[in-house]
Design an enzyme around this catalytic site. Structure first.
Site, mmCIF file in Angstrom:
data_model
loop_
_atom_site.group_PDB
_atom_site.id
_atom_site.type_symbol
_atom_site.label_atom_id
_atom_site.label_comp_id
_atom_site.label_asym_id
_atom_site.label_seq_id
_atom_site.Cartn_x
_atom_site.Cartn_y
_atom_site.Cartn_z
ATOM 1 N N GLU A 175 81.170 16.017 58.544
ATOM 2 C CA GLU A 175 80.331 16.247 59.724
ATOM 3 C C GLU A 175 80.559 17.622 60.340
ATOM 4 O OE1 GLU A 175 78.204 13.626 61.366
ATOM 5 O OE2 GLU A 175 78.316 12.762 59.364
ATOM 6 N N HIS A 251 82.518 11.523 66.832
ATOM 7 C CA HIS A 251 83.138 12.752 66.322
ATOM 8 C C HIS A 251 84.377 13.057 67.166
ATOM 9 C CE1 HIS A 251 78.919 14.135 64.871
ATOM 10 N NE2 HIS A 251 79.601 13.667 63.852
ATOM 11 N N CYS A 372 78.483 19.986 71.167
ATOM 12 C CA CYS A 372 77.616 19.650 70.036
ATOM 13 C C CYS A 372 76.635 20.771 69.740
ATOM 14 C CB CYS A 372 76.826 18.368 70.326
ATOM 15 S SG CYS A 372 77.794 16.852 70.269
#
Length: 447
Positions: A175, A251, A372
């Site tokens: 990711e 995450h 993000c």
């Protein structure tokens, strides 16, 4: 040691920004599923953040959105005919797949790649590995355009190496920078690269979450360290706490953030907190830096409040005077426990003495905060000069992009609009103009 600056490459929100609730495990994304979005407002909110940080003297650039809808995905899955027929049939038969094809998730560029600066790599180049994002259909194709974009921006092979994504299998779920951070004394000197994983594919006995998926594997993190040629003595792998993954921490950047020699983290972030801190402290000692852990206790900020406010999905930035500012969303000030903690943090005479807050509600409602939205890239002077200059945020570029957004973006998208072929035409036209604005002809393959 060369001097270097850390550039934040924020994702420019795409014109198809919508709330489809595609990310299982992301509580905010699921909470707003099928509500109406405002792509214009989302893009303008992101641009306002970029402009403000650039004006404050931070190195700021952008990564452009991906082309949407993803007609290649839809046609691979059996939807044929004209573009309009493809959209209509997918809307009738598989609206979730259609929503995947429209996803504007590339705005969250922390997932675009993992980046290692030249001070850490075996060949003295900046290395990028595009993330395969294979845990979610709506993101699993992003790596192709991400690599294409990174090569367009960082095409000088003397300074940069862009690696394709790892094999798209469960063993190598990756990711990107959302599960990676770098700690150092200075951006231009050697640092410690810290990879956080949620699952070990080849060890069935390893702890794993029970409710939500662990998207990053140890095997993927190890492969990236090999690709980038990292020194094993300055590379640390840590296991995310599976219990917090099950609480919506999809995450690591939802529960921890690092900058310089500071690690800002929740006490429940890691499966073995003491082991992680000790490994980081020892590795940093090898580069003559002392770890400064900013540990947030559960009694001060419960995990649920951290997730709801995105306290740790913040940007920790070093100012010219050496002190740090924490870039937070407005939601942090609206959560009583978090607001109280932050007030104490800036008054504590520690490394963080300033809060910079932004309205990012359009992104936040889809499950992405300030961290993000950005990919960190530490660059020396020659490296910064060698990258494509058209994406560096300036007042002039900001004004041009605001006008571009206001010309091309809708102010409302509902689920039914994803069947509208006119929206696809509008999105393509917007990106054709963006190629010209950024000086990146051929960035997109519209065939």
């Amino acid at each position: 040691m060369q001097s270097a600056r850390e550039y934040n490459f924020d994702g420019l929100v795409g014109p198809s920004h919508n709330y489809a609730g595609l990310s299982f495990g992301n509580v905010a994304s699921f909470s707003n599923v099928k509500s109406a979005s405002n792509p214009r407002q989302a893009a303008l909110q992101g641009l306002a953040k970029m402009r403000e940080l650039a004006a404050r003297g931070f190195a700021q650039a952008l990564l452009p959105p991906h082309a949407r809808p993803n007609f290649r995905l839809l046609r691979r899955l059996g939807f044929g005919g004209t573009d309009a027929e493809v959209l209509a049939r997918a809307y009738r038969e598989a609206p979730v797949i259609l929503a995947c094809a429209w996803s504007a998730a590339p705005m969250w560029t922390a997932n675009a790649a993992t980046v290692s600066p030249s001070a850490d790599t075996f060949d003295g180049r900046v290395h990028f590995t595009a993330a395969n994002l294979n845990n979610k259909l709506h993101r699993a194709d992003e790596h192709a355009q991400a690599a294409r974009t990174l090569r367009a921006l960082f095409g000088d092979a003397k300074h940069f190496a862009v690696h394709d994504a790892l094999p798209s299998t469960p063993a190598f779920g990756d990711e990107g920078a959302a599960n990676h951070t770098r700690l150092c004394a200075a951006h231009g000197g050697p640092g410690v690269e810290f990879f956080v994983y949620g699952r070990v594919e080849f060890d069935p006995s390893a702890a794993a979450p029970k409710k939500y998926p662990a998207r990053q594997t140890l095997e993927a993190s190890q492969a990236i360290a090999r690709l980038h040629g990292l020194d094993s003595g300055r590379t640390v792998f840590g296991s995310q706490n599976p219990d917090v993954i099950d609480q919506g921490v999809f995450h690591n950047d939802v529960i921890a953030v690092g900058n310089g020699n500071v690690l800002f983290y929740h006490e429940q972030a890691f499966a073995d907190e003491a082991a992680v801190i000790n490994k980081l402290r020892a590795a940093l000692a090898g580069v003559r830096a002392e770890l400064v852990p900013l540990r947030v206790a559960s009694r001060a900020v419960p995990v649920a409040d951290a997730v709801a406010s995105y306290l740790f999905n913040s940007q920790l930035l070093t100012r010219a005077d050496g002190k740090m500012a924490l870039v937070i969303p407005h939601e942090c000030q609206e959560n009583q426990a978090v607001a109280r903690y932050l007030e104490e943090l800036v008054a504590s005479d520690g490394p963080v003495d300033e809060l910079i807050h932004f309205d990012l509600r359009q992104s936040m409602r889809n499950g992405g905060g300030p961290a993000c939205l950005r990919l960190r890239v530490a660059l020396t002077g020659p490296e910064a000069a060698a990258m494509h200059q058209g994406v560096i945020m300036t007042e002039a570029l900001h004004a041009t992009l605001v006008a571009w957004v206001e010309s091309h973006y809708r102010d409302r998208i509902e689920p039914k609009d994803l069947a509208d072929p006119q929206l696809a035409i509008e999105c393509a036209g917007a990106l054709e103009d963006l190629e010209r604005i950024l000086g990146l002809p051929g960035l997109y393959d519209f065939s």
